[in-house]
Design a protein around this motif. Structure first.
Motif, PDB file in Angstrom:
ATOM      1  N   ASN A 520    -125.229  44.686 -16.077  1.00 29.08           N
ATOM      2  CA  ASN A 520    -123.917  45.155 -16.538  1.00 29.08           C
ATOM      3  C   ASN A 520    -123.348  44.251 -17.627  1.00 29.08           C
ATOM      4  O   ASN A 520    -122.748  44.733 -18.600  1.00 29.08           O
ATOM      5  CB  ASN A 520    -122.946  45.238 -15.364  1.00 29.08           C
ATOM      6  CG  ASN A 520    -123.273  46.382 -14.419  1.00 29.08           C
ATOM      7  OD1 ASN A 520    -124.038  47.275 -14.756  1.00 29.08           O
ATOM      8  ND2 ASN A 520    -122.702  46.362 -13.238  1.00 29.08           N
ATOM      9  N   ARG A 521    -123.537  42.945 -17.480  1.00 27.31           N
ATOM     10  CA  ARG A 521    -123.036  42.035 -18.513  1.00 27.31           C
ATOM     11  C   ARG A 521    -123.812  42.205 -19.820  1.00 27.31           C
ATOM     12  O   ARG A 521    -123.222  42.196 -20.908  1.00 27.31           O
ATOM     13  CB  ARG A 521    -123.149  40.586 -18.028  1.00 27.31           C
ATOM     14  CG  ARG A 521    -122.206  40.241 -16.893  1.00 27.31           C
ATOM     15  CD  ARG A 521    -122.233  38.753 -16.608  1.00 27.31           C
ATOM     16  NE  ARG A 521    -121.457  38.420 -15.419  1.00 27.31           N
ATOM     17  CZ  ARG A 521    -121.286  37.192 -14.966  1.00 27.31           C
ATOM     18  NH1 ARG A 521    -121.846  36.171 -15.620  1.00 27.31           N
ATOM     19  NH2 ARG A 521    -120.583  36.963 -13.883  1.00 27.31           N
ATOM     20  N   THR A 524    -122.687  45.419 -21.502  1.00 28.08           N
ATOM     21  CA  THR A 524    -121.388  45.294 -22.160  1.00 28.08           C
ATOM     22  C   THR A 524    -121.507  44.594 -23.504  1.00 28.08           C
ATOM     23  O   THR A 524    -120.950  45.051 -24.518  1.00 28.08           O
ATOM     24  CB  THR A 524    -120.407  44.532 -21.250  1.00 28.08           C
ATOM     25  OG1 THR A 524    -120.309  45.207 -19.993  1.00 28.08           O
ATOM     26  CG2 THR A 524    -119.039  44.440 -21.886  1.00 28.08           C
ATOM     27  N   ALA A 698    -123.459  50.790 -15.409  1.00 33.85           N
ATOM     28  CA  ALA A 698    -122.338  50.606 -16.332  1.00 33.85           C
ATOM     29  C   ALA A 698    -122.342  51.624 -17.454  1.00 33.85           C
ATOM     30  O   ALA A 698    -121.310  51.830 -18.111  1.00 33.85           O
ATOM     31  CB  ALA A 698    -122.384  49.196 -16.922  1.00 33.85           C
ATOM     32  N   ILE A 702    -119.219  53.535 -19.806  1.00 36.94           N
ATOM     33  CA  ILE A 702    -119.265  53.554 -21.272  1.00 36.94           C
ATOM     34  C   ILE A 702    -119.193  54.988 -21.784  1.00 36.94           C
ATOM     35  O   ILE A 702    -118.477  55.293 -22.747  1.00 36.94           O
ATOM     36  CB  ILE A 702    -120.534  52.844 -21.770  1.00 36.94           C
ATOM     37  CG1 ILE A 702    -120.427  51.338 -21.510  1.00 36.94           C
ATOM     38  CG2 ILE A 702    -120.771  53.101 -23.256  1.00 36.94           C
ATOM     39  CD1 ILE A 702    -121.658  50.554 -21.880  1.00 36.94           C
TER      40      ILE A 702
END
Length: 884
Positions: A520-521, A524, A698, A702
């Motif tokens: 997820n990081r 992003t 994630a 988005i």
């Protein structure tokens, strides 16, 4: 079992493979780890060499010994049996007992009862979809069962038919990878937490690769396995592009995470069909209404457009030019800037909601069918990254489990986050600087194109040459836009190459705890970068170009008047055609380059290896060696696939009002993308480690954010980039004949040329008898008491634009939220199945415990002495009655 001798000096290659072990009568899929070629041969490159043989051998021996302590069985293929005569293969087998133990630890769901819920009935006209369907054994390779977490102490509770095939291949290699990633390679009695896991052994050169083996060759069935062959035959070939995807077989062979990706990609492609059809209809409307375009007719009319002298396009080397020179550009603009464009922009705002809502329902169905309903908690709890456990030496008490666990102190976490944020900010600033450079290029080169093309367009006579021919086909704005878009695309590709490595580095530096948090990081960071990288040029053309130009005698300059970079102007027909050009070049270029990278380059790279394996019998070229020459599928393999599709999703939603054919291009690309990805997974990649995923992670958030932003961007494009609102205001408020006649003259303002401009030669000045020129704006003419200030028509148009934005946004958002409220995220039949399964689990577990207690009590009555039995009988009967 053969073992590598401790005196061996050469580097080894360990392979974890599905093979027949001593205790395991079935073929088990596990892993394969490769070690370096023999250094003594002198054929290995410098990058292949490991550290000193003694250190490598010591690590390898300790690691293999610890694997055996955990119950795994090792079998070594000597280098003399390999094709290159210098590579060892170590095959690792997982006995049934090990599989059962770790299946219990990982809470893997297994069947306990065959589903009694009736399948959906055949619908009418199902024969119409028959050509698109696959055989039933391919679509549904396994029966439908109710499942529950495996418990080693209750094996008779589950439906265990064949013990050797009870755990599917994807579950087996997932279990073995779990063991490998947490197995230490230090000797007994030592404590060095950094010496843990197969990943560190791969990074320090002890081993060169680790992966499961494919079950057979993709072009030929195996003796007891044919899943890879079926996937290639019914899924990976391009001739199957119109067929449905065998999602259950994909999940069974590759795992749920890869299965979810192909399910999402297939559903996205299906939904694109509707958007592509509507977009094509809107484009056809623009073509059919070609002859009714009065605005373009006035521009092309020699008596109207040919008599209007326009002001110079730049400050240097640009002369006056006639409006009819933009005739072709105005016709092209009408294809995309017409009444149907407004409808299509609103339709796409609703389409994206339908896509996201229906995907939630499809995803919920897959969650149930693939036993992922309760997986989120398991993933957060059990899938701690080995890197986190190794690097975090601090320990604290978990308040829930009451066990000591590693953690990252707050001050360390803040320092790492600050460095990460600064790095991301720097790279995004670098992108913006590059975009600014491209804009400066547009301003500088625009003058050159204007002088070359504009002079020939503005002149009449017999100067017919190649430059004039080019000038008759394109405008300075279009020429500048095309070249700048190409340069921008090259910059995008270069920045992507470097930032991918930077994003991985800073994400590793943050030390996320779980695999989900790590992904997820990284998602992003990469999407923030890609968003700015790919879309910034489109945002510039859509919302900034031509909006801050000024007027003759008082132009606006980008870096001040001393730099002489005058802001760009739009064509008299608007900037929409330039936005279309920008979008087409960047989107089509990205898709073309992506397909070249995914299909042609791997094909060329592996052509020789594939042909070599195919024309050598397996007894001369073993299956593990055939898989070894394939490409490695990295942990971030799916990340790049998702990123590519999400960027495409942004193109077809954020700026679709300027290019209704964008969904059609995306549809053609995705039809090819599905088969190219399937071909890569089946023929070009080593078999990846099976992993679970409940959803697309994630990426879902988005997509939701892009969907909301797309409503705003399309509303602003229709209001400020398109020429639709000014035309409507003129038609209903200023036209004397309720038609568009006179619109061009109304949309152009007049400027008196007091003296010869400094940028014009005396010859050019005297060549033009006009004392005034026209420019695109709504300002009072010279001689008016408020000359060169905005007219009331300008303010009416601005008010209409703002009203249109508010009305369109509110209408689309209301419809979006109403659709989202009307469509439940989980289908009603799936909810019923989940409740039914949970009820059956409780019922069967209760009955199972009661029956087991009966057997225990009966056995104790038989074995105990009569005296003890007499004294304890009331108590036992009381316990039994309570249970019943």
């Amino acid at each position: 079992m053969r073992r590598i001798s401790g005196k061996a000096k050469d580097e080894t290659l360990i392979e974890l493979q599905s093979a027949r072990a001593a205790d395991v009568p079935a073929v088990l899929t596990a892993f394969r780890i490769n070690l370096h070629p023999d250094e003594s041969s002198g054929n290995g490159s410098l990058s292949e060499r490991a550290p000193l043989p003694g250190n490598t051998e010591e690590r390898r021996r300790a690691f293999e010994a610890n694997l055996e302590k955990r119950g795994l069985e090792l079998e070594t293929e000597d280098k003399s049996d390999s094709k290159d005569q210098k590579t060892y293969f170590l095959k690792i087998h997982a006995p049934r007992d090990v599989l059962a133990t770790y299946a219990d630890v990982l809470k893997i769901k297994v069947p306990f009862k065959k589903s009694d819920i009736p399948q959906s009935q055949d619908v009418a006209l199902e024969w119409l979809t028959q050509p698109f369907r696959l055989p039933s054994n391919i679509m549904h390779p396994e029966p439908d069962y109710f499942t529950y977490h495996f418990d080693k102490t209750k094996t008779d509770f589950f439906l265990i038919g064949d013990k050797d095939t009870f755990f599917p291949p994807s579950t087996r290699n997932r279990i073995v990878f779990y063991i490998l990633s947490r197995c230490a390679y230090y000797k007994e009695g030592q404590k060095d937490r950094e010496k843990t896991g197969i990943k560190r052994l791969l990074s320090n050169g002890t081993y060169t690769a680790a992966f499961p083996l494919h079950d057979c060759r993709y072009w030929k069935k195996g003796r007891n396995a044919e899943e890879r062959y079926n996937l290639y035959k019914h899924w990976a070939r391009f001739l199957c592009f119109y067929k449905e995807q065998p999602l259950n077989l994909i999940k069974k062979y590759y795992g749920e995470k890869i299965g979810i990706y192909f399910a999402w990609l297939g559903f996205y492609t299906e939904m694109l069909f509707l958007a592509a059809v509507v977009g094509l209809i809107c484009f056809i409307y623009g073509v059919l209404s070609y002859d009714d375009n009065i605005t373009s007719k006035e521009i092309c009319d020699p008596k109207i457009g040919g008599s209007i002298m326009m002001c110079p396009l730049c400050d240097k080397n640009c002369t006056f030019w006639r409006l009819d020179s933009t005739c072709l550009s105005s016709w092209q603009s009408h294809l995309f800037d017409n009444e149907a464009t407004v409808f299509f922009a609103m339709f796409m705002g609703i389409w994206v909601t339908l896509f996201l809502e229906f995907w939630k329902r499809r995803q919920a169905r897959l969650e149930y069918e693939w036993d992922l309903v309760d997986f989120e908690e398991e993933q957060q709890e059990l899938q701690t990254r080995p890197e986190f456990e190794i690097k975090c030496t601090n320990r604290r008490l978990n308040k829930i489990t009451q066990e000591m666990e590693p953690y990252l102190p707050l001050h360390t976490r803040c320092a790492r986050y600050c460095l990460s944020g600064a790095t991301v900010t720097f790279w995004i600033s670098l992108i913006l600087a590059c975009i600014t450079g491209v804009i400066a290029y547009r301003l500088a080169v625009y003058a050159s194109f204007a002088s070359i093309i504009g002079n020939h367009k503005g002149e009449s006579g017999n100067h017919k040459n190649k430059t004039l021919l080019v000038g008759g086909l394109i405008t300075p704005q279009l020429a500048t836009s095309v070249t700048a878009s190409c340069i921008n695309f090259v910059i995008i590709m270069i920045l992507n190459f470097f930032y991918e490595k930077v994003a991985i580095w800073i994400t590793d530096m943050e030390i996320p705890k779980t695999h989900l948090e790590y992904e997820n990081r990284l998602i992003t960071k990469m999407f923030m970068f890609q968003f700015v990288n790919y879309y910034s040029s489109c945002f510039y053309v859509a919302f900034f170009k031509g909006k801050f130009v000024g007027y003759p005698g008082n132009y606006t300059y980008m870096f001040g008047k001393w730099k002489k970079f005058r802001n760009e102007e739009c064509d008299p027909g608007g900037c929409l055609i330039e936005l279309t050009t920008q979008l087409l070049i960047v989107m089509a270029g990205k898709q073309l380059w992506g397909n070249i990278q995914e299909a042609l380059l791997p094909l060329m790279r592996n052509w020789w290896s594939s042909r070599k394996g195919r024309h050598n019998p397996e007894n001369h070229y073993s299956r593990w060696e055939q898989d070894h020459v394939l490409q490695n599928f990295s942990q971030l393999g799916l990340f790049y696939e998702y990123l590519e599709m999400v960027i495409q999703f942004g193109f077809i939603t954020l700026f679709v009002a300027s290019f209704p054919l964008a969904p059609l291009l995306a549809l053609f690309n995705n039809i090819l993308e599905i088969r190219v990805d399937a071909w890569k997974f089946t023929t070009q990649f080593r078999r990846p480690v099976a992993s679970k995923a409940r959803n697309i992670g994630a990426w879902q958030e988005i997509l939701n954010s892009v969907a909301i932003l797309s409503v705003v961007t399309n509303a602003f494009i229709m209001a400020f980039t398109s020429d639709m609102i000014p035309r409507m205001v003129y038609l209903y408020a200023y036209s004397n004949s309720t038609s568009m006649k006179g619109y061009i003259n109304s949309s152009l303002s007049e400027y008196r040329i007091p003296i010869r401009p400094q940028n014009m030669t005396e010859d050019n000045w005297f060549r033009h008898f006009n004392t005034t020129c026209r420019y695109r704006d709504y300002r009072h003419p010279p001689g008016h008491k408020n000359e060169y200030t905005h007219t009331m028509q300008f303010w009416h148009i601005l008010a209409a634009k703002m009203a249109f934005i508010i009305i369109m946004e509110h209408v689309v958002f209301v419809v979006k939220f109403f659709i989202a409220w009307m469509i439940p995220d989980v289908p009603s039949d799936v909810k019923a199945r989940i409740k039914r399964e949970r009820y059956l689990i409780q019922e069967h577990l209760h009955n199972y415990e009661v029956e087991r207690l009966k057997l225990q009590l009966s056995a104790s009555f038989i074995t105990e002495p009569q005296t003890s039995e007499t004294s304890l009988t009331p108590d036992k009967h009381e316990v039994l009655s309570e249970c019943l």
